[in-house]
Design a protein around this motif. Structure first.
Motif, short mmCIF file in Angstrom:
data_model
loop_
_atom_site.label_atom_id
_atom_site.label_comp_id
_atom_site.label_asym_id
_atom_site.label_seq_id
_atom_site.Cartn_x
_atom_site.Cartn_y
_atom_site.Cartn_z
N PHE A 61 -3.57 5.09 1.71
CA PHE A 61 -2.55 4.01 1.47
C PHE A 61 -1.28 4.00 2.37
CE2 PHE A 61 -5.05 3.75 -2.61
CZ PHE A 61 -5.50 2.34 -2.66
N ARG B 139 -6.59 -5.13 -7.65
CA ARG B 139 -6.61 -6.05 -8.96
C ARG B 139 -5.65 -5.87 -10.04
NH1 ARG B 139 -10.71 -9.81 -9.29
NH2 ARG B 139 -12.86 -9.15 -8.19
N GLN C 11 -13.32 7.16 -0.46
CA GLN C 11 -12.74 8.07 -1.82
C GLN C 11 -13.80 9.11 -2.18
OE1 GLN C 11 -11.62 5.42 -4.88
NE2 GLN C 11 -11.48 7.03 -6.18
N ASP D 192 -13.02 -7.09 -3.13
CA ASP D 192 -14.24 -6.64 -3.21
C ASP D 192 -14.78 -6.18 -2.09
OD1 ASP D 192 -13.83 -7.01 -6.06
OD2 ASP D 192 -15.34 -8.69 -6.06
N PHE E 263 -13.64 1.46 1.18
CA PHE E 263 -12.38 2.38 0.77
C PHE E 263 -13.23 3.38 -0.26
CE2 PHE E 263 -9.28 -0.57 2.39
CZ PHE E 263 -8.45 0.41 2.72
N ARG E 264 -14.33 2.57 -1.06
CA ARG E 264 -14.85 3.25 -2.09
C ARG E 264 -15.50 4.73 -1.18
NH1 ARG E 264 -16.90 2.58 -7.36
NH2 ARG E 264 -16.18 0.42 -7.35
N TRP F 6 -8.78 1.84 -4.44
CA TRP F 6 -8.74 0.43 -3.81
C TRP F 6 -8.67 -0.69 -4.88
CZ3 TRP F 6 -6.71 -1.29 0.27
CH2 TRP F 6 -7.07 -2.76 0.69
N LEU G 22 -13.33 -5.36 0.99
CA LEU G 22 -12.84 -4.54 1.27
C LEU G 22 -13.03 -3.05 0.61
CD1 LEU G 22 -9.20 -6.06 2.19
CD2 LEU G 22 -10.79 -5.16 3.82
N ASP G 23 -13.46 -3.19 -0.57
CA ASP G 23 -13.61 -2.18 -1.66
C ASP G 23 -14.85 -1.27 -0.85
OD1 ASP G 23 -13.12 -0.65 -3.82
OD2 ASP G 23 -14.81 -1.53 -4.95
N MET H 299 0.90 -1.11 0.03
CA MET H 299 -0.08 0.06 0.12
C MET H 299 0.81 1.37 0.04
SD MET H 299 -2.97 -1.19 2.82
CE MET H 299 -3.83 0.41 2.81
N TRP I 193 -9.19 -14.25 -3.31
CA TRP I 193 -8.44 -13.00 -3.43
C TRP I 193 -9.25 -11.71 -4.07
CZ3 TRP I 193 -4.21 -11.41 -1.03
CH2 TRP I 193 -3.47 -10.13 -1.69
N GLY I 194 -9.82 -11.96 -4.97
CA GLY I 194 -10.81 -11.06 -5.73
C GLY I 194 -11.79 -10.51 -4.79
N LYS I 195 -12.59 -11.75 -4.15
CA LYS I 195 -13.51 -11.35 -3.33
C LYS I 195 -13.32 -10.61 -2.19
CE LYS I 195 -17.56 -13.13 -4.78
NZ LYS I 195 -17.77 -11.86 -5.79
N LEU I 196 -12.17 -10.96 -1.73
CA LEU I 196 -11.57 -10.28 -0.49
C LEU I 196 -11.35 -8.70 -0.84
CD1 LEU I 196 -10.37 -10.23 2.47
CD2 LEU I 196 -8.28 -10.79 1.29
#
Lengths: 359, 408
Positions: free
Chosen positions: B48, A269, B36, B26, B32-33, A264, B28-29, A176, B21-24
């Motif tokens: 970050f 990704r 933002q 998402d 953070f979104r 993020w 956490l997104d 990060m 990994w992708g789900k994790l």
């Protein structure tokens, strides 16, 4: 496919111009000597770790684990060591050894435990078989002695927990920061980079006392988190990852932003998968650091329930006890995971360390 | 083709991890979104950075500042408010000696400090050059056109992977009074003495001296006829064999008495083995870095030198060493800084003993603060400051030397 002619040409391959000269002989001799010097002590320890406690106490210098045969006593309550008795007339018979009397030994012939005879001790030799004692390994791990003074499974779990959690946190936290320092423009960014790089010069060993006081005032003494947290923000990690992320083109990020990806999501990704080579180097380093770490756990962890393997081994070694057979077996078990990782990932580890110059 | 769409079994776990990994990410997104949307995309940089800065500040930067304060306080409390300010008393206790060269003249803390300093200096000054030379020789050999290079490199590097505790246990086991080293030495001496006393001694000696004399005559009488060489060989063999047999009685050793390598007080053995074991455990790392440096030197330089008829040794001094210099400096700085902070191996191997013979400066800091009833955090912090100063001078001095070299 491996072509058989390839193999044979590989095996019979010669140096192109010079042929085999005396410097080659010297080189190989030097390398072989080094291999002996590395392998012999470890091999000796492994061979010792499968010896019986008695062989260790007696410092049996033989390489193989010799163990004396035993035979039950008359009432079956004890067992006696078996000796080979060479009678004066030259015939030989197995005897059970009861005890010494002067220059003689009191023995009985196998099968006749009630008839005790005396023979000169010079006429009997110990009867031994080569037999590895795997109980050295099973007793402290799954056997009855495990919880007495060396709780191997607990230490192993503590070490694994520290290594895995600390490595994951190290990767995420440093990635990060590296992302922020490589892909954003903001005030104080360059100053930040300089501060981080310059702390590479400060040896962690010289802030032991204040770090201990900080950790203790946060109530993290004798907690695995007190070992994990303080070192997850490593300047080496940030530096390594940032240098790598700088090479990832900004256009990729811009394209993702156009598609409405959040910052993020871009990090998770796009940046993380693309930085996988650098991340794996840092992961290998972190695993090595954490699994082998000794000094900081030694300061933070003082109760044996939270000991890591390294602490357990060193404490166990420090105690003057007759459990050498367990200590050696557990040392072998401690170096085993690292060895397996090394055998599998040898190429990645050596090239990763050679390229970054870090350990 | 159909089979391209079927995932192979070996790839399935990787896909599962990727999916998790992708789900994790998402999950956490969400937060953070939201964040933002609140502060804008560009300020996300601070978000970050935050965890790193927090941990780094709390556990690296703050302790660094705190160290200054603790160095000027006394008492045994870990609570800062309860530590009385004592001014320079800690430093006075460390430095106020009639002679720094003789730690025995110092007060208790000073004795421990200066013993650690001198032991560490001795350790570093002996260990670093030895390790660099051995690492360089190994790297040079591995850089030759050698078979199974990967195997040799891996074996030399392997001890680096081992933990200091494991290394210490292994070598402690080898170096015990009745360990394998003493057994081997004893067997060696006995075997040699038996050989010197046996009937085989004269024939084997004659054979070996004959070989040596033959090789010598081959060179010396290169263009002479064979019979002359044979006569020369015979004469030479006789002379060598005569000299050796007349000293036969002196060739036998005293019976070997086992040495307690790590506890023998008045000998230098404990320090020797501490240096040896540390080098054993760390050599591979520096070897690897030097090897990488060697392989970065362009091959055509050597080809050009060879065409000019440059000798191998000249090529080494004129091409290899100068071009390897930057790597050498890195290795020197790293190994020196590490050698100054040696603790783990020595502490587990000898515990600083026998007496204080292998007590290093970090052990002094550790023991002042954490061992025994009197926890002298102030003394430890003051010692840390002095050591940090020393390390800083060393590093800066070496950096300056590098720059000078690069500039000139």
């Amino acid at each position: 496919m491996i072509n058989s002619t390839d193999v044979s040409s590989f095996l019979t391959r010669k140096r192109a111009r010079h042929g085999f000269d005396w410097t080659d002989v010297l080189s190989y001799a030097y390398l072989a000597l080094g291999v002996l010097l590395v392998a012999l002590p470890i091999f000796w320890m492994f061979m010792s770790s499968i010896k019986s406690p008695r062989a260790l106490v007696e410092n049996d210098p033989r390489l193989l684990p010799h163990e004396q045969l035993t035979t039950p006593s008359a009432d079956g309550s004890r067992s006696h060591g078996v000796f080979l008795w060479t009678k004066p007339d030259g015939s030989q018979v197995d005897v059970g050894f009861i005890g010494p009397r002067g220059v003689n030994a009191r023995v009985f012939e196998i099968g006749k435990p009630a008839e005790i005879i005396e023979v000169p001790r010079s006429q009997i030799v110990r009867k031994e078989v080569v037999q590895p004692r795997w109980e050295n390994y099973s007793e402290p791990t799954i056997g009855s002695t495990q919880s007495r003074n060396f709780n191997f499974l607990r230490y192993f779990w503590n070490s694994t927990f520290v290594t895995v959690v600390a490595t994951l946190l190290t990767l995420v936290v440093n990635a990060m920061a590296a992302f922020a320092l490589s892909k954003y423009r903001f005030r104080g960014r360059d100053a930040m980079v300089i501060v981080i790089v310059s702390t590479l010069l400060i040896p962690p060993t010289v802030i032991l006392v204040p770090l201990f006081i900080t950790v203790s005032s946060l109530g993290m003494l004798n907690s695995l988190w007190g070992v994990i947290i303080p070192a997850i923000a490593t300047p080496t990690g940030v530096f390594l990852l940032r240098q790598y992320m700088l090479t990832i083109p900004d256009e990729l990020l811009e394209a993702a932003r156009m598609d409405g990806a959040s910052e993020w999501k871009i990090f998770w990704r796009i940046m993380l998968p693309l930085s996988l080579p650098a991340l794996s180097v840092l992961a290998i380093l972190s695993v090595m650091w954490r699994w082998n770490d000794f000094m900081w756990p030694l300061i933070v962890l003082t109760q044996s329930e939270v000991f890591t393997l390294q602490l357990g081994l060193s404490t166990f070694k420090g105690e003057l006890n007759d459990n050498m057979h367990h200590l050696l077996a557990m040392t072998v078990l401690t170096l085993l995971p690292v060895t397996l990782v090394f055998v599998v990932l040898q190429k990645h580890i050596t090239t990763g360390i050679a390229n970054t110059g870090l350990k | 083709m159909a089979d391209t769409s079927i995932p192979t079994p070996s790839r399935a776990p990787a896909n599962l991890v990727g999916w998790l990994w992708g789900k994790l990410g998402d999950v956490l997104d969400g937060p953070f979104r939201a964040l933002q949307r609140h502060i804008g995309a560009n300020r996300m940089a601070y978000v970050f950075l935050a965890p790193n800065v927090l941990v780094f500040g709390l556990f690296s930067f703050w302790p660094m500042l705190l160290n200054f304060y603790i160095a000027f306080t006394g008492g045994q409390s870990v609570i800062l408010a309860e530590r009385p300010f004592v001014g320079l008393a800690n430093f006075r206790e460390l430095l106020d000696c009639p002679s720094w060269l003789d730690p025995k003249t110092c007060p208790v803390a000073g004795f421990s400090f200066w013993t650690g300093i001198w032991n560490t200096l001795f350790f570093a000054v002996v260990q670093v050059p030895i390790m660099i030379v051995v690492a360089l020789v190994t790297a040079l050999i591995l850089n030759r056109d050698i078979r199974a290079r990967g195997f040799w490199r891996a074996v030399y590097f392997y001890p680096v992977m081992l933990s200091p505790v494991v290394v210490a246990v292994i070598w402690d086991w080898v170096l015990k009074r009745r360990g394998i080293l003493n057994a081997l030495l004893s067997d060696g001496v006995d075997g040699w003495n038996a050989f010197v006393g046996s009937n085989l001694f004269v024939p084997i000696l004659a054979g070996l001296s004959g070989l040596a004399a033959w090789a010598f005559c081959q060179r010396l009488l290169r263009d002479r006829p064979v019979w002359l060489k044979l006569v020369g060989t015979g004469l030479g063999a006789l002379v060598i064999a005569f000299i050796l047999t007349s000293f036969r009685a002196n060739l036998a050793f005293e019976p070997y008495r086992p040495i307690n390598w790590l506890i023998d007080v008045r000998s230098g053995w404990p320090m020797f083995w501490v240096i040896f074991v540390y080098t054993w455990g760390h050599l591979g790392f520096y070897m690897l870095i030097l090897l990488a440096g060697l392989q970065a030197i362009p091959k055509d330089l050597y080809e050009a030198a060879e065409m000019d008829g440059t000798s191998k040794s000249r090529a080494f001094w004129r091409i290899t060493l100068p071009l390897l210099m930057p790597t050498m400096i890195v290795v020197l700085v790293l190994s020196l800084i590490r050698a100054f902070q040696v603790f783990d191996e020595v502490y587990v191997l000898t515990g600083g003993g026998p007496g204080q013979a292998t007590k290093m400066i970090i052990q002094h800091i550790y023991e002042s603060a954490f061992i025994g009833d009197a926890k002298r955090y102030g003394i430890a912090a003051a010692s840390s400051m002095l050591v940090a100063g020393l390390l800083l001078i060393l590093t800066l001095g070496q950096l300056a030397a590098t720059r000078k070299k690069a500039g000139g």
